[in-house]
Design a protein around this motif. Structure first.
Motif, short mmCIF file in Angstrom:
data_model
loop_
_atom_site.label_atom_id
_atom_site.label_comp_id
_atom_site.label_asym_id
_atom_site.label_seq_id
_atom_site.Cartn_x
_atom_site.Cartn_y
_atom_site.Cartn_z
N TRP A 254 0.84 -1.21 0.00
CA TRP A 254 0.00 0.00 0.00
C TRP A 254 0.86 1.25 0.00
O TRP A 254 1.84 1.33 0.74
CB TRP A 254 -0.90 0.02 1.25
CG TRP A 254 -1.79 -1.17 1.36
CD1 TRP A 254 -1.64 -2.23 2.19
CD2 TRP A 254 -2.97 -1.44 0.57
NE1 TRP A 254 -2.65 -3.14 1.99
CE2 TRP A 254 -3.48 -2.67 1.01
CE3 TRP A 254 -3.64 -0.74 -0.43
CZ2 TRP A 254 -4.62 -3.24 0.46
CZ3 TRP A 254 -4.78 -1.29 -0.98
CH2 TRP A 254 -5.26 -2.53 -0.54
N GLN A 262 -4.93 14.82 -5.57
CA GLN A 262 -4.97 13.53 -6.27
C GLN A 262 -3.95 13.48 -7.41
O GLN A 262 -3.37 12.43 -7.69
CB GLN A 262 -6.38 13.27 -6.81
CG GLN A 262 -6.59 11.86 -7.34
CD GLN A 262 -6.37 10.78 -6.27
OE1 GLN A 262 -6.86 10.90 -5.15
NE2 GLN A 262 -5.62 9.73 -6.61
N ARG A 263 -3.70 14.64 -8.03
CA ARG A 263 -2.72 14.64 -9.13
C ARG A 263 -1.31 14.36 -8.61
O ARG A 263 -0.52 13.71 -9.29
CB ARG A 263 -2.75 15.99 -9.87
CG ARG A 263 -3.98 16.15 -10.77
CD ARG A 263 -3.81 17.34 -11.70
NE ARG A 263 -3.66 18.57 -10.93
CZ ARG A 263 -2.90 19.60 -11.27
NH1 ARG A 263 -2.18 19.58 -12.38
NH2 ARG A 263 -2.86 20.69 -10.52
N ASN A 266 -1.22 10.60 -7.90
CA ASN A 266 -1.11 9.83 -9.16
C ASN A 266 0.29 9.94 -9.76
O ASN A 266 0.86 8.94 -10.22
CB ASN A 266 -2.13 10.33 -10.19
CG ASN A 266 -3.55 10.07 -9.75
OD1 ASN A 266 -3.79 9.29 -8.82
ND2 ASN A 266 -4.51 10.71 -10.41
N ALA A 269 2.80 7.87 -7.72
CA ALA A 269 2.58 6.42 -7.96
C ALA A 269 3.10 6.04 -9.34
O ALA A 269 3.75 5.00 -9.50
CB ALA A 269 1.09 6.09 -7.82
N ASP A 270 2.85 6.89 -10.35
CA ASP A 270 3.34 6.62 -11.71
C ASP A 270 4.86 6.54 -11.74
O ASP A 270 5.44 5.64 -12.32
CB ASP A 270 2.91 7.74 -12.67
CG ASP A 270 1.49 7.53 -13.16
OD1 ASP A 270 0.90 6.49 -12.80
OD2 ASP A 270 0.98 8.43 -13.87
N PRO A 275 0.95 0.37 -9.01
CA PRO A 275 -0.36 0.35 -9.67
C PRO A 275 -1.46 0.96 -8.79
O PRO A 275 -1.37 0.96 -7.56
CB PRO A 275 -0.63 -1.15 -9.90
CG PRO A 275 0.27 -1.87 -8.96
CD PRO A 275 1.45 -0.98 -8.68
N ASP A 276 -2.52 1.45 -9.46
CA ASP A 276 -3.61 2.16 -8.77
C ASP A 276 -4.21 1.37 -7.61
O ASP A 276 -4.59 1.96 -6.60
CB ASP A 276 -4.76 2.44 -9.76
CG ASP A 276 -4.40 3.54 -10.72
OD1 ASP A 276 -3.32 4.14 -10.53
OD2 ASP A 276 -5.18 3.78 -11.66
N HIS A 277 -4.34 0.05 -7.77
CA HIS A 277 -5.04 -0.71 -6.74
C HIS A 277 -4.26 -0.78 -5.42
O HIS A 277 -4.80 -1.20 -4.40
CB HIS A 277 -5.42 -2.12 -7.24
CG HIS A 277 -4.22 -3.02 -7.44
ND1 HIS A 277 -3.57 -3.13 -8.65
CD2 HIS A 277 -3.56 -3.84 -6.59
CE1 HIS A 277 -2.56 -3.99 -8.53
NE2 HIS A 277 -2.54 -4.43 -7.29
N LYS A 278 -3.00 -0.33 -5.44
CA LYS A 278 -2.22 -0.29 -4.19
C LYS A 278 -2.19 1.11 -3.57
O LYS A 278 -1.54 1.32 -2.54
CB LYS A 278 -0.77 -0.72 -4.47
CG LYS A 278 -0.61 -2.18 -4.85
CD LYS A 278 0.86 -2.51 -4.97
CE LYS A 278 1.08 -3.99 -5.16
NZ LYS A 278 2.52 -4.32 -5.22
N VAL A 279 -2.85 2.05 -4.21
CA VAL A 279 -2.77 3.44 -3.76
C VAL A 279 -4.00 3.81 -2.93
O VAL A 279 -5.13 3.65 -3.41
CB VAL A 279 -2.65 4.40 -4.97
CG1 VAL A 279 -2.60 5.85 -4.50
CG2 VAL A 279 -1.41 4.05 -5.79
N SER A 281 -6.37 6.52 -1.18
CA SER A 281 -6.69 7.94 -1.32
C SER A 281 -8.08 8.23 -0.75
O SER A 281 -9.03 7.52 -1.04
CB SER A 281 -6.65 8.34 -2.80
OG SER A 281 -7.17 9.64 -2.93
#
Ligand code: ACO
Length: 333
Positions: A254, A262-263, A266, A269-270, A275-279, A281
């Motif tokens: 996580w 949020q930007r 993102n 994380a990028d 990947p998104d599913h580990k982030v 928010s």
């Protein structure tokens, strides 16, 4: 290296509290020239919770702390140290002692720690030092802020961003060390980009001596510079903490960043290829709650059953100072 030390650390419980009044983006359009579309696309924020009297930082922090104490399976009487990370105490002399009294944590020494939006991260590492040296066994760490008190509600560059809240965790001495790595940074040369600065008007003591009367300017921020700083420095400091932990990025279960935008979440994380599913928010619901944002997001994810014992969490705080830091830890004992 850290695993050889006798006094390891585990984070064994969490709690959080937010005030009851919500303010949606649409309402802000009546105050300043903005739109729900601008706020959501630039920040991801849809609403925030605001603390109105009689709600206070002490009350929110105490609520969050009680939950964390219960979740950890200890009592307030077991706590050795209370660390309150905040930039917005109810009392400029500090609010940690009031929380100690509210909790009836009679054994605990209590003090405030100020590092703006990095406060929880800095507090985590500070608390860990007291446990590693064997001085304390049970530490209550709180991140709490009421920035709505210090926002200029006519300034559209800042008033859309912030919200109020509190989060808390219990850190305990543990046989195995679950704080796997960390890195903390400060750069005071960039201080002017984000501050809540003292402003003195004068008061006369004698005909010859005029001293300043204390008051503060509202929050002032160069959003573009802080954005640029966060997107560059946060991936670097997480990499450094991972290196300390002898872990690669794919081991992270996580990612919990300070919930500012949020930007930013993102982009970080990028850059790290997470990947998104580990982030995690929740910035859409609460906005930027400063020192509260990480423990608030952590507690929600724990209570939703997303974060489970042994999961590896990478967390990073960043903000005024400028200050930033990251920690890698494994959840629970
Ligand atoms: N509504 C509509 N327009 C707005 C608003 C608003 N609420 N706020 C600013 N604008 C305008 C600006 O005036 C500017 O207009 P111009 O081009 O005519 O001059 C335009 O929108 C673009 O402004 P930018 O500041 O360039 O917008 P940006 O895309 O950078 O987004 C934001 C601003 C959201 C503040 C972003 O820069 C950001 O998130 N920065 C980081 C903040 C942060 O992470 N803080 C963390 C720490 S907080 C702490 O430590 C207490």
């Amino acid at each position: 290296m850290q695993n050889l030390l006798k006094n390891g650390i585990a984070i064994t419980g969490s709690g959080s509290a937010v005030p009851s009044t919500s303010l949606e983006n649409e309402v802000l359009t009546q105050l300043v020239e903005t739109s729900d579309e601008w706020i959501t696309t630039r920040t991801g924020i849809r609403q925030r919770q605001l603390a109105l009297p009689p709600e206070s930082l002490t009350i929110l922090a105490t609520d969050a702390s009680k939950q964390a104490i219960t979740a950890a399976g200890i009592t307030a009487a077991d706590i050795d140290l209370i660390l309150l990370a905040t930039s917005t105490p109810d009392d400029l002399f500090g609010s940690a002692c009031r929380i100690q009294a509210e909790l009836d944590a009679t054994k605990a020494v209590a003090f405030d720690l100020t590092a703006a939006c990095s406060g929880f991260l800095f507090g985590l590492v500070t608390a860990a030092q007291f446990i590693r040296t064997g001085v304390y066994q049970n530490v209550l760490l709180i991140g709490a802020d009421i920035l709505s008190r210090w926002v200029d509600w006519q300034d559209r560059r800042t008033c859309v961003l912030f919200g109020d809240g509190a989060g808390a965790v219990i850190l305990q001495a543990n046989n195995s060390d679950r704080l796997l790595g960390f890195s903390l940074k400060s750069d005071g040369t960039q201080n002017h980009h984000l501050n809540l600065a003292y402003e003195g008007t004068t008061q006369q003591v004698t005909p010859d001596i005029h001293v300043p009367r204390g008051t503060y300017h509202p929050i002032s921020m160069n959003g573009k510079e802080v954005y640029r700083f966060a997107v560059q420095k946060v991936p670097e400091v997480i990499d450094k903490a991972l290196f300390e932990a002898h872990l690669t990025v794919d081991r992270i279960d996580w990612l919990i960043l300070h919930q500012a935008n949020q930007r930013i979440i993102n982009a970080v994380a990028d850059r790290l290829n997470i990947p998104d599913h580990k982030v995690i928010s929740n910035v859409a619901h609460y906005g930027n709650t400063s020192a509260a944002s990480i423990p608030l997001a952590l507690d929600e994810a724990v209570r939703q059953g997303k974060i489970k014992p042994n999961d590896i969490i990478a967390t990073s705080g960043f903000g005024a100072g400028l200050s930033w830091g990251a920690a890698i830890f494994q959840w629970a004992r």
